[in-house]
Write a protein that holds these residues in place. Structure first.
Motif, PDB file in Angstrom:
ATOM      1  N   TYR A 114       0.853  -1.187   0.000  1.00 43.92           N
ATOM      2  CA  TYR A 114       0.000   0.000   0.000  1.00 43.92           C
ATOM      3  C   TYR A 114       0.892   1.242   0.000  1.00 43.92           C
ATOM      4  N   ILE A 115       0.649   2.143  -0.937  1.00 43.89           N
ATOM      5  CA  ILE A 115       1.459   3.345  -1.074  1.00 43.89           C
ATOM      6  C   ILE A 115       0.716   4.550  -0.494  1.00 43.89           C
ATOM      7  N   HIS A 116       1.366   5.222   0.471  1.00 40.52           N
ATOM      8  CA  HIS A 116       0.795   6.398   1.132  1.00 40.52           C
ATOM      9  C   HIS A 116       1.805   7.548   1.107  1.00 40.52           C
ATOM     10  N   GLY A 117       1.354   8.704   1.527  1.00 42.63           N
ATOM     11  CA  GLY A 117       2.236   9.863   1.607  1.00 42.63           C
ATOM     12  C   GLY A 117       2.266  10.457   3.000  1.00 42.63           C
ATOM     13  N   MET A 118       3.422  10.970   3.394  1.00 37.28           N
ATOM     14  CA  MET A 118       3.581  11.669   4.667  1.00 37.28           C
ATOM     15  C   MET A 118       4.398  12.928   4.421  1.00 37.28           C
ATOM     16  N   GLU A 119       4.441  13.796   5.415  1.00 36.07           N
ATOM     17  CA  GLU A 119       5.220  15.019   5.316  1.00 36.07           C
ATOM     18  C   GLU A 119       6.709  14.727   5.523  1.00 36.07           C
ATOM     19  N   ASP A 120       7.567  15.593   4.977  1.00 36.04           N
ATOM     20  CA  ASP A 120       8.982  15.541   5.348  1.00 36.04           C
ATOM     21  C   ASP A 120       9.092  15.745   6.859  1.00 36.04           C
ATOM     22  N   ASN A 121      10.147  15.224   7.462  1.00 30.87           N
ATOM     23  CA  ASN A 121      10.237  15.257   8.920  1.00 30.87           C
ATOM     24  C   ASN A 121      11.669  15.466   9.382  1.00 30.87           C
ATOM     25  N   ASP A 207      -0.514 -14.148   2.899  1.00 29.73           N
ATOM     26  CA  ASP A 207       0.131 -13.034   2.213  1.00 29.73           C
ATOM     27  C   ASP A 207       0.837 -12.096   3.191  1.00 29.73           C
ATOM     28  N   HIS A 208       1.830 -11.369   2.675  1.00 32.48           N
ATOM     29  CA  HIS A 208       2.441 -10.267   3.411  1.00 32.48           C
ATOM     30  C   HIS A 208       1.831  -8.972   2.899  1.00 32.48           C
ATOM     31  N   SER A 209       1.401  -8.117   3.808  1.00 33.55           N
ATOM     32  CA  SER A 209       0.837  -6.818   3.422  1.00 33.55           C
ATOM     33  C   SER A 209       1.541  -5.725   4.204  1.00 33.55           C
ATOM     34  N   ILE A 210       2.000  -4.713   3.481  1.00 32.45           N
ATOM     35  CA  ILE A 210       2.859  -3.670   4.051  1.00 32.45           C
ATOM     36  C   ILE A 210       2.442  -2.326   3.465  1.00 32.45           C
ATOM     37  N   GLN A 211       2.396  -1.287   4.291  1.00 35.14           N
ATOM     38  CA  GLN A 211       2.198   0.048   3.737  1.00 35.14           C
ATOM     39  C   GLN A 211       3.506   0.818   3.816  1.00 35.14           C
ATOM     40  N   LEU A 212       3.752   1.616   2.801  1.00 39.06           N
ATOM     41  CA  LEU A 212       4.939   2.452   2.736  1.00 39.06           C
ATOM     42  C   LEU A 212       4.503   3.913   2.710  1.00 39.06           C
ATOM     43  N   GLU A 213       4.878   4.650   3.749  1.00 39.69           N
ATOM     44  CA  GLU A 213       4.607   6.084   3.814  1.00 39.69           C
ATOM     45  C   GLU A 213       5.806   6.806   3.194  1.00 39.69           C
ATOM     46  N   LEU A 214       5.552   7.567   2.132  1.00 41.30           N
ATOM     47  CA  LEU A 214       6.622   8.237   1.395  1.00 41.30           C
ATOM     48  C   LEU A 214       6.628   9.722   1.719  1.00 41.30           C
ATOM     49  N   SER A 215       7.805  10.248   1.994  1.00 39.88           N
ATOM     50  CA  SER A 215       7.928  11.667   2.330  1.00 39.88           C
ATOM     51  C   SER A 215       7.595  12.544   1.127  1.00 39.88           C
ATOM     52  N   THR A 216       7.310  13.805   1.411  1.00 39.98           N
ATOM     53  CA  THR A 216       6.991  14.759   0.349  1.00 39.98           C
ATOM     54  C   THR A 216       8.109  14.833  -0.684  1.00 39.98           C
ATOM     55  N   PHE A 217       9.352  14.861  -0.230  1.00 40.74           N
ATOM     56  CA  PHE A 217      10.495  14.944  -1.146  1.00 40.74           C
ATOM     57  C   PHE A 217      10.482  13.801  -2.148  1.00 40.74           C
ATOM     58  N   LEU A 218      10.197  12.597  -1.685  1.00 41.76           N
ATOM     59  CA  LEU A 218      10.222  11.434  -2.567  1.00 41.76           C
ATOM     60  C   LEU A 218       9.044  11.404  -3.526  1.00 41.76           C
ATOM     61  N   ARG A 219       8.037  12.243  -3.260  1.00 42.05           N
ATOM     62  CA  ARG A 219       6.863  12.291  -4.130  1.00 42.05           C
ATOM     63  C   ARG A 219       6.846  13.531  -5.027  1.00 42.05           C
ATOM     64  N   LYS A 220       7.936  14.276  -5.042  1.00 40.51           N
ATOM     65  CA  LYS A 220       8.017  15.385  -5.997  1.00 40.51           C
ATOM     66  C   LYS A 220       7.914  14.844  -7.410  1.00 40.51           C
TER      67      LYS A 220
END
Length: 242
Positions: A114-121, A207-220
């Motif tokens: 699962y692909i999500h977004g988070m703020e830079d930190n 199954d393996h299920s994992i979410q990845l929170e991606l920083s703002t920088f990586l989602r530019k």
């Protein structure tokens, strides 16, 4: 690609399934990251590009499109889908079906990301791994068992991947994030141990299920394909493709 009530889905050819629950305007560019990632992995793909969270600035203007696709209607009796809009159930029905097909290609196990977004930190965490656990005194601990994480509270979600695989995934992500001055962590911000979280939908399966929170920088915009490559390389090292 098949159009759906929530966006679109497509079947891949490997044991990976990529899911983007907040790609309609909440977690910006997660649709693009998910598409690049699915292409690089030959993965199945499920994308919500219509429904937005209640916190979205457009929610008051689009009440018919408001539904948080990562807030599942879990109760002790199971999932109460009647409380959610029908396209959300369709979304998870499609994820479930594609996972079953992917499982047959992965020796009895699918890997659902699962692909999500988070703020830079300030901690420089570029990717936070949510799999129903987080570190405590150097060990990965979940919400249950004989030694639950002290911050788990009343959460009842289970750890959704082997701890050794979580460690490997973190290590491989770290290697590729170093050039950006970033690192990976496990459950630093979103451990995903609530049963209302999307990765917990797969509890009880192999199954393996994992979410990845991606920083703002990586989602530019200029970074999304490179970000997908970082993730794809780490996933292929952790869960090798046949």
């Amino acid at each position: 690609m098949a159009r759906t009530l929530y966006g679109f889905r497509q079947e891949g050819r490997t044991h990976f399934v990529i899911v983007a629950p907040h790609a309609a305007g909440d977690d910006l560019r997660t649709k693009e990251v998910a598409q690049h990632l699915a292409r690089q992995l030959g993965a199945s793909l499920v994308v919500n590009e219509k429904f937005i969270k209640p916190s979205n600035s457009a929610a008051s203007r689009r009440p018919q499109d408001v539904e948080d696709f990562n807030q599942l209607p879990w109760t002790e009796r199971g999932y109460g889908w009647a409380r959610k809009k029908a396209p959300m159930k369709q979304f998870y029905d499609h994820v479930k079906a594609l996972a079953a097909t992917a499982r047959s290609r992965g020796g009895g196990r699918a890997v659902i990301i699962y692909i999500h977004g988070m703020e830079d930190n300030s901690q420089q965490v570029g990717i936070d791994i949510g799999a129903g656990a987080k570190y405590h005194r150097g060990a990965i601990r979940g919400a249950g068992g004989s030694r639950p994480h002290p911050e788990a509270g009343s959460n009842t979600g289970v750890v959704r991947a082997k701890r050794a695989d979580i460690d490997t995934l973190k290590s491989k992500l770290d290697e590729n994030l170093q050039e950006h001055g970033l690192r990976a962590d496990v459950g630093r911000f979103q451990p995903a141990w609530s049963r209302q979280n999307g990765v917990q939908f797969h509890a009880g399966t192999p199954d393996h299920s994992i979410q990845l929170e991606l920083s703002t920088f990586l989602r530019k915009h200029s970074n999304v394909e490179a970000t997908a490559s970082i993730i794809a390389n780490a996933l292929k090292a952790t869960y090798p493709m046949s």
